[in-house]
Design a protein around this motif. Sequence first.
Motif, PDB file in Angstrom:
ATOM      1  N   GLN A 115       6.302  10.174 -12.811  1.00 40.89           N
ATOM      2  CA  GLN A 115       5.295  11.103 -13.334  1.00 40.89           C
ATOM      3  C   GLN A 115       3.900  10.480 -13.282  1.00 40.89           C
ATOM      4  N   ILE A 116       3.814   9.160 -13.500  1.00 43.00           N
ATOM      5  CA  ILE A 116       2.524   8.475 -13.375  1.00 43.00           C
ATOM      6  C   ILE A 116       2.009   8.592 -11.942  1.00 43.00           C
ATOM      7  N   LEU A 117       2.880   8.386 -10.978  1.00 41.62           N
ATOM      8  CA  LEU A 117       2.480   8.501  -9.576  1.00 41.62           C
ATOM      9  C   LEU A 117       2.068   9.933  -9.230  1.00 41.62           C
ATOM     10  N   VAL A 118       2.783  10.908  -9.773  1.00 41.94           N
ATOM     11  CA  VAL A 118       2.438  12.307  -9.516  1.00 41.94           C
ATOM     12  C   VAL A 118       1.033  12.611 -10.013  1.00 41.94           C
ATOM     13  N   ALA A 119       0.704  12.142 -11.198  1.00 43.81           N
ATOM     14  CA  ALA A 119      -0.633  12.390 -11.757  1.00 43.81           C
ATOM     15  C   ALA A 119      -1.717  11.773 -10.879  1.00 43.81           C
ATOM     16  N   HIS A 120      -1.479  10.564 -10.397  1.00 42.99           N
ATOM     17  CA  HIS A 120      -2.459   9.923  -9.510  1.00 42.99           C
ATOM     18  C   HIS A 120      -2.526  10.626  -8.154  1.00 42.99           C
ATOM     19  N   THR A 121      -1.389  11.143  -7.702  1.00 44.30           N
ATOM     20  CA  THR A 121      -1.376  11.870  -6.428  1.00 44.30           C
ATOM     21  C   THR A 121      -2.231  13.125  -6.512  1.00 44.30           C
ATOM     22  N   GLU A 122      -2.150  13.822  -7.638  1.00 39.77           N
ATOM     23  CA  GLU A 122      -2.989  15.006  -7.841  1.00 39.77           C
ATOM     24  C   GLU A 122      -4.466  14.625  -7.719  1.00 39.77           C
ATOM     25  N   GLU A 123      -4.849  13.533  -8.342  1.00 42.04           N
ATOM     26  CA  GLU A 123      -6.241  13.090  -8.274  1.00 42.04           C
ATOM     27  C   GLU A 123      -6.640  12.735  -6.853  1.00 42.04           C
ATOM     28  N   LEU A 124      -5.742  12.066  -6.119  1.00 41.81           N
ATOM     29  CA  LEU A 124      -6.033  11.692  -4.738  1.00 41.81           C
ATOM     30  C   LEU A 124      -6.217  12.929  -3.854  1.00 41.81           C
ATOM     31  N   LEU A 125      -5.331  13.910  -4.015  1.00 38.04           N
ATOM     32  CA  LEU A 125      -5.426  15.126  -3.205  1.00 38.04           C
ATOM     33  C   LEU A 125      -6.698  15.904  -3.532  1.00 38.04           C
ATOM     34  N   ASP A 126      -7.046  15.960  -4.821  1.00 35.90           N
ATOM     35  CA  ASP A 126      -8.293  16.624  -5.210  1.00 35.90           C
ATOM     36  C   ASP A 126      -9.493  15.911  -4.588  1.00 35.90           C
ATOM     37  N   SER A 127      -9.479  14.590  -4.647  1.00 37.14           N
ATOM     38  CA  SER A 127     -10.591  13.815  -4.095  1.00 37.14           C
ATOM     39  C   SER A 127     -10.705  14.015  -2.593  1.00 37.14           C
TER      40      SER A 127
ATOM     41  N   MET B 178       0.851  -1.196   0.000  1.00 34.35           N
ATOM     42  CA  MET B 178       0.000   0.000   0.000  1.00 34.35           C
ATOM     43  C   MET B 178       0.889   1.251   0.000  1.00 34.35           C
ATOM     44  N   LEU B 179       0.721   2.096  -0.989  1.00 35.86           N
ATOM     45  CA  LEU B 179       1.505   3.327  -1.064  1.00 35.86           C
ATOM     46  C   LEU B 179       1.003   4.330  -0.037  1.00 35.86           C
ATOM     47  N   GLU B 180       1.933   5.071   0.518  1.00 37.43           N
ATOM     48  CA  GLU B 180       1.590   6.045   1.559  1.00 37.43           C
ATOM     49  C   GLU B 180       1.457   7.435   0.934  1.00 37.43           C
ATOM     50  N   LEU B 181       0.313   8.086   1.197  1.00 38.86           N
ATOM     51  CA  LEU B 181       0.029   9.381   0.569  1.00 38.86           C
ATOM     52  C   LEU B 181       1.059  10.430   0.956  1.00 38.86           C
ATOM     53  N   ARG B 182       1.552  10.368   2.177  1.00 37.47           N
ATOM     54  CA  ARG B 182       2.528  11.371   2.626  1.00 37.47           C
ATOM     55  C   ARG B 182       3.770  11.333   1.742  1.00 37.47           C
ATOM     56  N   ARG B 183       4.226  10.139   1.401  1.00 37.75           N
ATOM     57  CA  ARG B 183       5.411  10.018   0.549  1.00 37.75           C
ATOM     58  C   ARG B 183       5.094  10.406  -0.890  1.00 37.75           C
ATOM     59  N   LEU B 184       3.904  10.044  -1.329  1.00 40.72           N
ATOM     60  CA  LEU B 184       3.499  10.448  -2.673  1.00 40.72           C
ATOM     61  C   LEU B 184       3.469  11.965  -2.798  1.00 40.72           C
TER      62      LEU B 184
ATOM     63  N   GLN C  94      15.088  10.376   2.591  1.00 44.03           N
ATOM     64  CA  GLN C  94      14.789   9.059   3.146  1.00 44.03           C
ATOM     65  C   GLN C  94      13.388   8.595   2.753  1.00 44.03           C
ATOM     66  N   GLN C  95      12.409   9.511   2.849  1.00 37.44           N
ATOM     67  CA  GLN C  95      11.032   9.162   2.507  1.00 37.44           C
ATOM     68  C   GLN C  95      10.900   8.800   1.026  1.00 37.44           C
ATOM     69  N   LEU C  96      11.597   9.527   0.171  1.00 28.48           N
ATOM     70  CA  LEU C  96      11.540   9.231  -1.260  1.00 28.48           C
ATOM     71  C   LEU C  96      12.227   7.902  -1.570  1.00 28.48           C
ATOM     72  N   SER C  97      13.297   7.595  -0.852  1.00 29.99           N
ATOM     73  CA  SER C  97      13.959   6.299  -1.023  1.00 29.99           C
ATOM     74  C   SER C  97      13.043   5.158  -0.610  1.00 29.99           C
ATOM     75  N   GLN C  98      12.308   5.366   0.479  1.00 26.62           N
ATOM     76  CA  GLN C  98      11.358   4.347   0.925  1.00 26.62           C
ATOM     77  C   GLN C  98      10.238   4.161  -0.095  1.00 26.62           C
ATOM     78  N   LEU C  99       9.813   5.263  -0.726  1.00 26.45           N
ATOM     79  CA  LEU C  99       8.771   5.162  -1.746  1.00 26.45           C
ATOM     80  C   LEU C  99       9.278   4.343  -2.934  1.00 26.45           C
ATOM     81  N   GLU C 100      10.528   4.540  -3.290  1.00 26.37           N
ATOM     82  CA  GLU C 100      11.107   3.731  -4.372  1.00 26.37           C
ATOM     83  C   GLU C 100      11.107   2.255  -4.007  1.00 26.37           C
TER      84      GLU C 100
END
Length: 324
Positions: free
Chosen positions: A63-75, A1-7, A35-41
């Motif tokens: 960039q794919i993750l960034v686009a989905h993150t925008e949608e998540l934050l908007d939602s 499960m990806l963590e929104l904070r890191r995204l 460190q957080q970005l390394s963990q996301l990788e």
Amino acid sequence: MLELRRLRLLRELNIRGTIAEVADALSYSPSSVSQQLSQLESETGVELLRRTGRTLKLTPQAQILVAHTEELLDSMERAEADLAATMSTVSGTVRLAVFQTAMLALMPPVLRELREEYPALRVEMSQQEPADALNETSSRTFDLVVAEQYSGHSAPHYGNLDRRVLTHDPIRLALPARGAEGNAGFDRVRNLEHAKSLPWVAEPEGAASRHWALQACRLAGFEPDLRYETADLQAHVQLVASGNAVAMLPELVLRDHRDSLRTVDLPGAPKRTIFTAMRHSSLQSPAIRAVRKSLHAQPEMSDASNLAILATPADFDTVEYVTK
């Protein structure tokens, strides 16, 4: 499960460009961001960042993750707004970015009105240059921005921001009041061309108002003698009133200094446009809507052409432009 904070950190890096700027914007340490970005990788199992020289570039997968993150934050923002709309009290915190004139001329009555009508609402206000404020509102640092733009010098557009015109503010040539000692050269000015040999004050290099004023002078056939520069328009007023300079100033700045200044109309009767902007995903937020509605409802928002913006109290999404 990806963590929104890191995204979100990845999204911020895409916006700001460096780990240091992300850390500064979100009040983290640079090492913590790394460190957080390394963990996301590690969580995704794919390369997200690629070093090119001294800079980090986001990979196509990032960039794919960034686009989905925008949608998540908007939602999430829409969900928070819908939840707040079910409450009987308008509350919460609205982070507002404004430029100097708006802070001085527009915000005091708005803040007073909001304090009286919505005692549970907290407004945090920060003075920002319009271009920076729009960028930060798009990036979610601020919830609402009051910004300006000059003819031929548009403020940046962001696809996730809803912009609405607040007013059109006339711009005039400002000179010291007639008859003051040592003001003979200023008293002779009847039009813009007459001011070509006088000292000028303008905002610093890069400001939209400076660019616009320079173009206006050049179209009038001269290069202004720019001796003084400051971002503080109240300093402009003092330099003009004391007979040390002339300046192009908007009506919202001029209106409280009628006794110490006189004005000359400029060719074409130019105006700057003042507008508000907020994210589309927060349009239903009762708190942000309350602040925006109060701004647009102020009597000062009728410009010299009698173009008024009327907002229906029940539904601020309905905005009617009426020429009286």
